[in-house]
Design an enzyme around this catalytic site. Structure first.
Site, mmCIF file in Angstrom:
data_model
loop_
_atom_site.group_PDB
_atom_site.id
_atom_site.type_symbol
_atom_site.label_atom_id
_atom_site.label_comp_id
_atom_site.label_asym_id
_atom_site.label_seq_id
_atom_site.Cartn_x
_atom_site.Cartn_y
_atom_site.Cartn_z
ATOM 1 N N LYS A 279 12.741 -7.961 1.623
ATOM 2 C CA LYS A 279 11.787 -7.735 0.535
ATOM 3 C C LYS A 279 12.458 -8.074 -0.800
ATOM 4 O O LYS A 279 13.518 -7.533 -1.121
ATOM 5 C CB LYS A 279 11.364 -6.267 0.552
ATOM 6 C CG LYS A 279 9.975 -5.981 0.021
ATOM 7 C CD LYS A 279 9.675 -4.507 0.172
ATOM 8 C CE LYS A 279 8.234 -4.193 -0.106
ATOM 9 N NZ LYS A 279 8.030 -2.723 -0.227
HETATM 10 O O1 G3P Z 1 5.093 -0.537 -1.015
HETATM 11 C C1 G3P Z 1 5.039 -0.325 -2.388
HETATM 12 C C2 G3P Z 1 4.658 1.090 -2.668
HETATM 13 O O2 G3P Z 1 5.568 1.980 -2.055
HETATM 14 C C3 G3P Z 1 4.561 1.375 -4.154
HETATM 15 O O3 G3P Z 1 3.627 2.412 -4.302
HETATM 16 O O4 G3P Z 1 2.464 4.281 -5.425
HETATM 17 O O5 G3P Z 1 4.841 3.644 -6.098
HETATM 18 O O6 G3P Z 1 2.900 2.141 -6.677
HETATM 19 P P1 G3P Z 1 3.452 3.168 -5.685
#
Ligand code: G3P
Length: 215
Positions: free
Chosen positions: A83
């Protein structure tokens, strides 16, 4: 549509795997940090649990540094997808890794132009962040429709759209409507998807009536 679990918690992964809901895993430094464990240890443990793709995020700032990290991480499991954040050095690394047959996910995508460049560079997965766009009053799910529409014009780009930063069940519904290939969902959101008060009420009533006639 494939469902990846957006977590590095191995206990939770085992639990959801038993429901057949885990086609793969996405992690990032924040999710790894939440476990209180070391990156390499967590990724190796996840690879021992999950058969599908396991996304492990690099942190190096240069393409050469990313390549070094990626080649080391890939030793931990054949199913590991590297990633890589969406920037110039990241795209340089994506291109070189695609030449070596090492699959990559380009993460932190927030626009169609970024998605086009990531696809062109040879990414296996494009990772638009829906929730973080919503956070700044921009319609995250509109980006999913736009990216899938553009990618649909160029089947030669061998990549999949993976919706991320999913915050609630409606993000999942909208991502499915937009025709994404993958959605990576936090365990909490799957729990929200699972439950409905009318289901609970219906089960209670059936059990009450069954007590009168099932034995
Ligand atoms: O896979 C990406 C995810 O974990 C990010 O989520 O809620 O931190 O924007 P968030």
């Amino acid at each position: 549509m494939k469902i990846f679990l957006d977590t590095a918690d191995t206990d939770v992964i085992k639990e959801f795997k038993e429901m057949g809901l885990v086609d793969g895993i996405t992690t990032n430094p924040t999710l790894i940090a939440r476990t209180g464990r070391k990156f390499g240890e967590v990724i190796r443990d996840i690879c021992a649990i999950v058969d599908g793709p396991v996304n492990a995020e690099v942190t190096a700032a240069t393409a050469d540094g990313i390549l070094d990290e990626a080649r080391e991480i890939r030793k931990w499991g054949e199913q590991i997808v590297i990633k890589i954040p969406m920037n110039r050095e990241g795209l340089r690394a994506v291109w070189r890794l695609s030449e070596e047959g090492i699959p990559t996910t380009v993460t932190l995508i927030f626009s169609v132009p970024q998605a086009i460049l990531a696809a062109k560079a040879g990414a296996r997965y494009l990772c638009p962040f829906v929730g973080r766009l919503d956070d700044i009053a921009s319609e995250g799910t509109s980006l999913l429709y736009d990216i899938t529409a553009v990618l649909g014009q160029y089947p030669e780009w061998d990549c999949e759209v993976m919706a991320a930063s999913v915050r609630h069940p409606i993000h999942v519904v909208e991502a499915a409507r937009a025709g994404v290939d993958v959605i990576t969902i936090p365990p909490k959101v799957i729990d929200q998807m699972l439950s409905h008060p009318l289901t609970d009420r219906g089960i209670a009533q059936f059990l009450k009536d069954a007590a009168l006639c099932y034995s």
